[in-house]
Design a protein around this motif. Structure first.
Motif, PDB file in Angstrom:
ATOM      1  N   ASP A  71     -12.323   8.673  -4.989  1.00  0.00           N
ATOM      2  CA  ASP A  71     -12.704   7.302  -4.655  1.00  0.00           C
ATOM      3  C   ASP A  71     -11.758   6.792  -3.568  1.00  0.00           C
ATOM      4  OD1 ASP A  71     -13.549   4.691  -4.554  1.00  0.00           O
ATOM      5  OD2 ASP A  71     -12.686   4.125  -6.487  1.00  0.00           O
ATOM      6  N   ILE A  72     -12.108   7.046  -2.324  1.00  0.00           N
ATOM      7  CA  ILE A  72     -11.293   6.642  -1.185  1.00  0.00           C
ATOM      8  C   ILE A  72     -12.178   5.848  -0.223  1.00  0.00           C
ATOM      9  CG2 ILE A  72      -9.881   7.435   0.758  1.00  0.00           C
ATOM     10  CD1 ILE A  72      -9.239   9.939  -0.868  1.00  0.00           C
ATOM     11  N   ASP A  73     -11.761   4.648   0.112  1.00  0.00           N
ATOM     12  CA  ASP A  73     -12.528   3.780   1.003  1.00  0.00           C
ATOM     13  C   ASP A  73     -11.938   3.825   2.408  1.00  0.00           C
ATOM     14  OD1 ASP A  73     -14.192   2.980  -1.071  1.00  0.00           O
ATOM     15  OD2 ASP A  73     -12.921   1.266  -1.594  1.00  0.00           O
ATOM     16  N   ASN A  82       2.903   6.045  -4.088  1.00  0.00           N
ATOM     17  CA  ASN A  82       2.300   6.698  -2.921  1.00  0.00           C
ATOM     18  C   ASN A  82       3.221   7.808  -2.410  1.00  0.00           C
ATOM     19  OD1 ASN A  82       0.954   7.384  -0.566  1.00  0.00           O
ATOM     20  ND2 ASN A  82       0.527   5.273   0.034  1.00  0.00           N
ATOM     21  N   GLY A 141      -2.580  -0.558  -8.762  1.00  0.00           N
ATOM     22  CA  GLY A 141      -3.035  -1.199  -7.533  1.00  0.00           C
ATOM     23  C   GLY A 141      -3.716  -0.189  -6.627  1.00  0.00           C
ATOM     24  N   ARG A 142      -3.559  -0.372  -5.319  1.00  0.00           N
ATOM     25  CA  ARG A 142      -4.133   0.551  -4.352  1.00  0.00           C
ATOM     26  C   ARG A 142      -3.032   1.105  -3.460  1.00  0.00           C
ATOM     27  NH1 ARG A 142      -9.486   0.757  -4.578  1.00  0.00           N
ATOM     28  NH2 ARG A 142      -9.716   1.877  -2.605  1.00  0.00           N
ATOM     29  N   ALA A 149      -7.541   8.410  -8.475  1.00  0.00           N
ATOM     30  CA  ALA A 149      -8.692   8.232  -7.581  1.00  0.00           C
ATOM     31  C   ALA A 149      -9.828   9.212  -7.856  1.00  0.00           C
ATOM     32  CB  ALA A 149      -8.241   8.362  -6.120  1.00  0.00           C
ATOM     33  N   LEU A 181       0.818  -1.215   0.000  1.00  0.00           N
ATOM     34  CA  LEU A 181       0.000   0.000   0.000  1.00  0.00           C
ATOM     35  C   LEU A 181       0.850   1.261   0.000  1.00  0.00           C
ATOM     36  CD1 LEU A 181      -2.839  -0.968   2.518  1.00  0.00           C
ATOM     37  CD2 LEU A 181      -2.983  -0.873   0.016  1.00  0.00           C
ATOM     38  N   THR A 240      -7.853   3.367   1.864  1.00  0.00           N
ATOM     39  CA  THR A 240      -7.111   3.048   0.657  1.00  0.00           C
ATOM     40  C   THR A 240      -7.771   3.732  -0.532  1.00  0.00           C
ATOM     41  OG1 THR A 240      -8.380   1.040   0.128  1.00  0.00           O
ATOM     42  CG2 THR A 240      -6.444   0.778   1.550  1.00  0.00           C
ATOM     43  N   ALA A 241      -7.000   3.879  -1.601  1.00  0.00           N
ATOM     44  CA  ALA A 241      -7.490   4.516  -2.825  1.00  0.00           C
ATOM     45  C   ALA A 241      -6.786   3.894  -4.022  1.00  0.00           C
ATOM     46  CB  ALA A 241      -7.217   6.026  -2.790  1.00  0.00           C
ATOM     47  N   PRO A 242      -7.367   4.015  -5.227  1.00  0.00           N
ATOM     48  CA  PRO A 242      -6.659   3.537  -6.411  1.00  0.00           C
ATOM     49  C   PRO A 242      -5.345   4.304  -6.594  1.00  0.00           C
ATOM     50  CG  PRO A 242      -8.973   3.976  -6.909  1.00  0.00           C
ATOM     51  CD  PRO A 242      -8.704   4.547  -5.550  1.00  0.00           C
ATOM     52  N   GLY A 243      -4.291   3.580  -6.915  1.00  0.00           N
ATOM     53  CA  GLY A 243      -2.997   4.210  -7.158  1.00  0.00           C
ATOM     54  C   GLY A 243      -2.725   4.366  -8.644  1.00  0.00           C
TER      55      GLY A 243
END
Length: 405
Positions: A292-294, A22, A391-392, A268, A17, A384-387
């Motif tokens: 788009d962040i979970d 990141n 991936g994330r 994201a 992650l 987490t968010a799309p990278g």
């Protein structure tokens, strides 16, 4: 958006992650040395000061500081250039000898407050959260006030009580009025709550009397951090009419030790769920204004909620535009929060007030029925968010334990 980048040579980082796409920034200490700026890659922290000094960068001094503020003040072109430099260092095998000695295991560092907070504003931008709170606090009225769909509502908080993840949170005392009581009493809050939020960290300032338009969001905001806006609901309920939140909110706000740069969230971006009526001109945004962040809310080690930031009604660019539309200036280190993030489903509610429906519908944690926070409870927020690598990526978590009043 998928960005083709060589894999990092840092062991264990690829596919994690905290991969090369990141690279969040924080302030750390190690072996009783002075606090300074680092960037996370996998489970390692790059001590940036000696690396930048070896490379004779003109801005090397900003990494020696005990705060991200000097880095934040450099502005968007410098932020992008530094990210490009870091990506090259951490993907080019020939740079291993230069950077390797400055890698410090994450487990060996202590994270400090990453930036000096200039001003703190908290918004109220989730339609589902605002609707739920309206139904709980005002069951006989419309859940939303008439202005809510026309502007991102917020309040000015207390910058001096923003604390870094891991700091204990003392249960606040204050006035509250029990249902049916003739008057208020004083004592420790019995309805202590948390709020899962996303915080936005301002880097580049603006002049007093000017406005920051929605299109200038990325020119001023450096990045994001997870934020827990601790709330004393009994104190808040008694004081919030007619002027809104005050002592029920100002005792503590926790942020993560890491700030994720906006560039890391380039993949994201998502459209907003839809705004009706259409906002005024200064608040109108185009496609991709949302994120788009979970999120995940963990209470004493057990996940109790998974709020989706993609469901937020107002975007961060709209928050910033509204914050400055009256000419209020931005300062380096300003922090503004999204307000509680809640989705439409019960398991997506971002506060215990909603999860327990005002304390009337207890939920279960570790086999016990719960409503509000008890002394000794530990709350952790993760996300987490799309990278950009496909991936994330992970945001740095924020955690806090409730201490007795």
């Amino acid at each position: 958006m998928t960005q083709v980048t060589r894999p990092t040579w840092v062991e264990g980082a690829a596919g994690s992650l905290f991969d090369i796409d990141n690279l969040p920034y924080g302030v750390f200490t190690h072996d009783d040395e002075p606090p300074r700026v680092g960037v996370r890659i996998g489970d390692q922290v790059v001590d940036l000061a000696p690396v930048a000094a070896s490379e004779m960068l003109e801005i090397a001094h900003v990494f020696e500081e005990p705060s991200l503020n000097p880095l934040l003040a450099l502005g968007r072109p410098a932020w992008s250039a530094i990210r490009t430099w870091l990506t090259a260092l951490l993907t080019d095998e020939t740079e291993r000898d230069l950077v390797g000695p400055s890698l410090v295991p994450l487990a060996e560092v202590a994270m400090r407050m990453p930036f000096e907070v200039a001003d703190y504003v908290d918004f109220y931008c989730s339609l589902d959260h605002a609707s739920n709170v309206g139904r709980i606090f005002r069951p006989d009225d419309e859940p939303l006030k008439p202005n809510w769909r026309h502007l991102p509502a917020g309040y000015h908080g207390r910058a001096g009580t923003v604390v870094v993840s891991g700091t204990g949170v003392r249960r606040p005392s204050g006035q509250s009025k029990a249902p049916g009581a003739a008057g208020p009493g004083y004592g420790p809050s019995s309805r202590l709550d948390m709020e899962a939020e996303l915080g936005f960290v301002v880097g580049a300032p603006s002049e007093l009397g000017s406005r920051v338009g929605v299109d200038a969001f990325a020119d001023h905001v450096f990045g994001v951090t997870l934020l827990n806006d601790w709330s004393a609901r009994d104190i808040q309920a008694w004081e919030y009419v007619p002027l809104g939140p005050f002592l029920g909110k100002s005792f503590a706000t926790s942020v993560a030790g890491w700030v994720t740069p906006l560039d890391a969230l380039a993949a994201a971006h998502v459209d907003l769920p839809g705004q009706d009526p259409e906002p005024l001109d200064y608040l109108r945004v185009g496609p991709g204004a949302g994120f788009d962040i979970d999120l995940e809310v963990v209470l004493n080690g057990e996940t109790v909620s998974r709020p989706p930031y993609a469901s937020m009604y107002w975007s961060p660019a709209q928050m910033l535009a509204h914050l400055t539309v009256n000419g209020a200036s931005l300062r380096t280190g300003d922090l503004f929060g999204s307000g509680t993030i809640s989705g439409p489903a019960p398991e997506q509610r971002g506060s215990l007030l909603e999860l327990s429906w005002g304390g009337t519908e207890p939920f279960t944690v570790a086999g016990q029925e719960r409503t509000f926070l008890q002394d000794g409870d530990t709350v952790t927020l993760r996300a987490t968010a799309p990278g950009t690598g496909g991936g994330r990526i992970g945001l740095g978590e924020v955690t806090g334990t409730v201490l007795p009043g």
